[in-house]
Write a protein that holds these residues in place. Structure first.
Motif, PDB file in Angstrom:
ATOM      1  N   SER A   1       0.821  -1.215   0.000  1.00  0.00           N
ATOM      2  CA  SER A   1       0.000   0.000   0.000  1.00  0.00           C
ATOM      3  C   SER A   1       0.851   1.260   0.000  1.00  0.00           C
ATOM      4  CB  SER A   1      -0.970   0.000   1.184  1.00  0.00           C
ATOM      5  OG  SER A   1      -0.277  -0.062   2.410  1.00  0.00           O
TER       6      SER A   1
ATOM      7  N   LEU B   1      -6.807   0.054  -3.697  1.00  0.00           N
ATOM      8  CA  LEU B   1      -6.407  -0.976  -2.741  1.00  0.00           C
ATOM      9  C   LEU B   1      -5.111  -1.617  -3.212  1.00  0.00           C
ATOM     10  CD1 LEU B   1      -9.918  -2.661  -2.332  1.00  0.00           C
ATOM     11  CD2 LEU B   1      -8.942  -0.844  -0.909  1.00  0.00           C
TER      12      LEU B   1
ATOM     13  N   HIS C   1      -3.750  -4.693  -3.132  1.00  0.00           N
ATOM     14  CA  HIS C   1      -3.582  -6.141  -3.314  1.00  0.00           C
ATOM     15  C   HIS C   1      -2.731  -6.431  -4.551  1.00  0.00           C
ATOM     16  CE1 HIS C   1      -7.477  -5.856  -1.034  1.00  0.00           C
ATOM     17  NE2 HIS C   1      -6.768  -6.649  -0.266  1.00  0.00           N
ATOM     18  N   THR C   2      -1.840  -7.410  -4.411  1.00  0.00           N
ATOM     19  CA  THR C   2      -0.906  -7.743  -5.477  1.00  0.00           C
ATOM     20  C   THR C   2      -1.223  -9.094  -6.108  1.00  0.00           C
ATOM     21  OG1 THR C   2       0.615  -8.887  -3.982  1.00  0.00           O
ATOM     22  CG2 THR C   2       0.911  -6.491  -4.252  1.00  0.00           C
TER      23      THR C   2
ATOM     24  N   GLN D   1      -3.544 -12.397  -4.946  1.00  0.00           N
ATOM     25  CA  GLN D   1      -4.495 -13.072  -5.825  1.00  0.00           C
ATOM     26  C   GLN D   1      -4.218 -14.570  -5.875  1.00  0.00           C
ATOM     27  OE1 GLN D   1      -7.386 -12.765  -6.928  1.00  0.00           O
ATOM     28  NE2 GLN D   1      -7.368 -11.875  -8.978  1.00  0.00           N
TER      29      GLN D   1
ATOM     30  N   ARG E   1     -10.757  -6.916 -10.030  1.00  0.00           N
ATOM     31  CA  ARG E   1      -9.887  -5.762 -10.249  1.00  0.00           C
ATOM     32  C   ARG E   1     -10.591  -4.460  -9.876  1.00  0.00           C
ATOM     33  NH1 ARG E   1      -5.204  -6.910 -12.882  1.00  0.00           N
ATOM     34  NH2 ARG E   1      -5.043  -9.057 -13.632  1.00  0.00           N
TER      35      ARG E   1
ATOM     36  N   ARG F   1      -8.176  -2.220  -7.789  1.00  0.00           N
ATOM     37  CA  ARG F   1      -6.933  -2.882  -7.379  1.00  0.00           C
ATOM     38  C   ARG F   1      -5.945  -2.856  -8.551  1.00  0.00           C
ATOM     39  NH1 ARG F   1     -10.925  -6.979  -5.188  1.00  0.00           N
ATOM     40  NH2 ARG F   1     -10.803  -6.852  -2.901  1.00  0.00           N
TER      41      ARG F   1
ATOM     42  N   LEU G   1      -2.923  -5.860  -9.070  1.00  0.00           N
ATOM     43  CA  LEU G   1      -3.177  -7.300  -9.099  1.00  0.00           C
ATOM     44  C   LEU G   1      -2.267  -8.040 -10.071  1.00  0.00           C
ATOM     45  CD1 LEU G   1      -7.001  -8.081  -8.759  1.00  0.00           C
ATOM     46  CD2 LEU G   1      -5.156  -8.420  -7.122  1.00  0.00           C
TER      47      LEU G   1
END
Length: 327
Positions: free
Chosen positions: A37, A128, A130-131, A135, A157, A164, A167
Motif C-alpha cells: 500500500s 487498494l 492487493h498484489t 491473488q 480488479r 486494485r 493485481l
C-alpha cells in the motif's frame, strides 16, 4: 536517469487506472504502511499529480494489536511526506464475535469505513494495494476449500468505487520499489502469524509449489483467476436470463427451470436461496444439489431443509424457498 524496473512495475498500472479520471477528481488510497500500500500511495501521488488529481491517503486502525494507534500516526506522517493532498485516519470496531473470523470481520469493517470516506471526499476511486501474490493465495485457498468458480476467480480488479491496480504486480516489486524510493515499509506481525491460514499458504504452501513445480505458479494461479472471471461473468448473465424465464408469483416454475443446463439451474437455486435469507456462509453445494433433486429427480420429497432456517418446497409445479411454519 533510468527508472528502476520495480518502481515502473508499480507506476504503470496505477497510471492506467488513474487515466480514466479528469483534472480535479479525487482519488483515495487505502494505506496500512506495508510495502504494497505504501508503494501504491507513492505511485498514486506521482501519477495522480501529473494528471491534475487530488490524492488522499486513508489509514484504517483496526485496533487488533498493541500500538496500532501509534502505527496509524506513523503512516499518516509517511503519507504526508510522500506528498498526498490530504490524510485521514479512522479507528474501526472489529466485531470478533460476528462468526466471520478476525480477518473477515476486519475486512468488513475496513470496507465499510472506506466507503464512508469515499462519500466524504467525493472520491471517484479508492485504490487498494492487493498484489498478484495476494491473488494467487486467494485462488489457492478457494481451490483447497472446494469453493467453486466464484472463489477461484479470486479478487476483482474493480467493484463499486474500489480498484486494485496492482493485481498484476509481484509483492517483491512493491518491496523493492519502497526500498528504491527510501520508504520505510511496516512489516505487520500478523503477516507472519501461522495461526492465519493465508499466512501458512504464503510462507509454506506456495514456496513448496514453486520449488517442486518450478517458478511461475503464482502467475499461473492469477492467470487462472482472470480466465475464470470471464467464464463466470458469462454464466452469471445466462443465469439471470434463466431466472427471469422461470420466476412466477409464488416461486420458480419447475418445468422451465428443469429444462435449463445444470450449471444454470444450480446458479439460480443458489441465488434464490440467498435472496430468501439463507446465509451465504452456510449454504453449501450439497444443499444446492439436494434442492436440484426437487426439480430433476422428483420422487415426492416433502422439502429440503436449508440454513436460516429456510426450506425448499415443491408444490403445484413451483419451487419455493421459504421460512418453515412456526411450530
Amino acid at each position: 536517469m533510468t527508472l528502476h524496473p520495480s518502481v515502473a512495475a508499480v507506476r504503470v498500472p496505477v497510471r492506467a487506472e488513474l487515466s480514466r479520471l479528469g483534472p480535479g477528481d479525487v482519488v483515495a488510497v487505502a494505506c496500512s504502511g506495508g510495502a504494497d500500500s505504501l508503494a501504491l500511495a507513492s505511485a498514486a501521488v506521482f501519477e495522480g499529480h501529473k494528471l491534475g488529481l487530488r490524492v488522499a491517503g486513508v489509514t484504517v486502525d483496526h485496533g487488533l494489536q498493541p500500538g496500532s494507534a501509534e502505527q496509524a500516526e506513523r503512516v499518516v506522517a509517511q503519507l504526508g511526506a510522500i506528498g498526498v493532498d490530504e490524510t485521514l485516519t479512522a479507528r474501526v470496531e472489529v466485531d470478533i464475535a460476528s462468526g466471520l473470523g478476525p480477518e473477515a470481520a476486519a475486512r468488513e469493517a475496513r470496507y465499510a469505513v472506506l466507503e464512508q470516506v469515499a462519500v466524504h471526499l467525493d472520491a471517484r476511486l479508492v485504490l487498494l494495494g492487493h498484489t498478484l501474490d495476494d491473488q494467487a493465495e486467494t485462488v489457492l485457498l478457494g481451490l483447497a476449500r472446494g469453493s467453486g468458480g466464484r472463489s477461484l476467480q479470486g479478487m476483482r480488479r474493480g467493484f463499486g468505487v474500489f480498484a486494485r491496480p496492482l493485481l498484476g504486480v509481484r509483492r517483491d516489486d512493491t518491496v523493492t520499489a519502497c526500498q528504491v524510493e527510501g520508504l520505510g515499509a511496516w512489516d505487520d506481525p500478523h503477516n507472519h502469524d501461522p495461526g492465519y491460514t493465508r499466512v501458512r499458504v504464503r510462507d509454506r504452501v506456495l514456496p513448496v509449489l514453486e520449488e517442486e513445480l518450478g517458478p511461475g505458479v503464482a502467475r499461473a494461479l492469477a492467470r487462472t483467476a482472470d480466465q475464470l472471471r470471464e467464464d463466470t461473468s458469462l454464466l452469471e448473465a445466462l443465469a439471470d436470463e434463466a431466472l427471469a424465464r422461470a420466476v412466477r408469483p409464488d416461486g420458480l416454475d419447475v418445468d422451465t427451470l428443469a429444462a435449463e443446463p445444470a450449471a444454470l439451474r444450480h446458479r439460480v437455486i443458489h441465488r434464490s436461496a440467498l435472496d430468501a435469507g439463507v446465509p451465504a456462509s452456510e449454504l453449501t453445494r450439497a444443499h444446492v444439489l439436494e434442492v436440484d433433486r426437487l426439480l430433476v429427480a422428483w420422487r415426492g420429497q416433502r422439502w429440503v431443509d436449508l440454513p436460516g432456517p429456510r426450506r425448499a418446497v415443491r408444490r403445484d409445479g413451483q419451487l419455493a424457498i421459504e421460512a418453515p411454519p412456526a411450530s
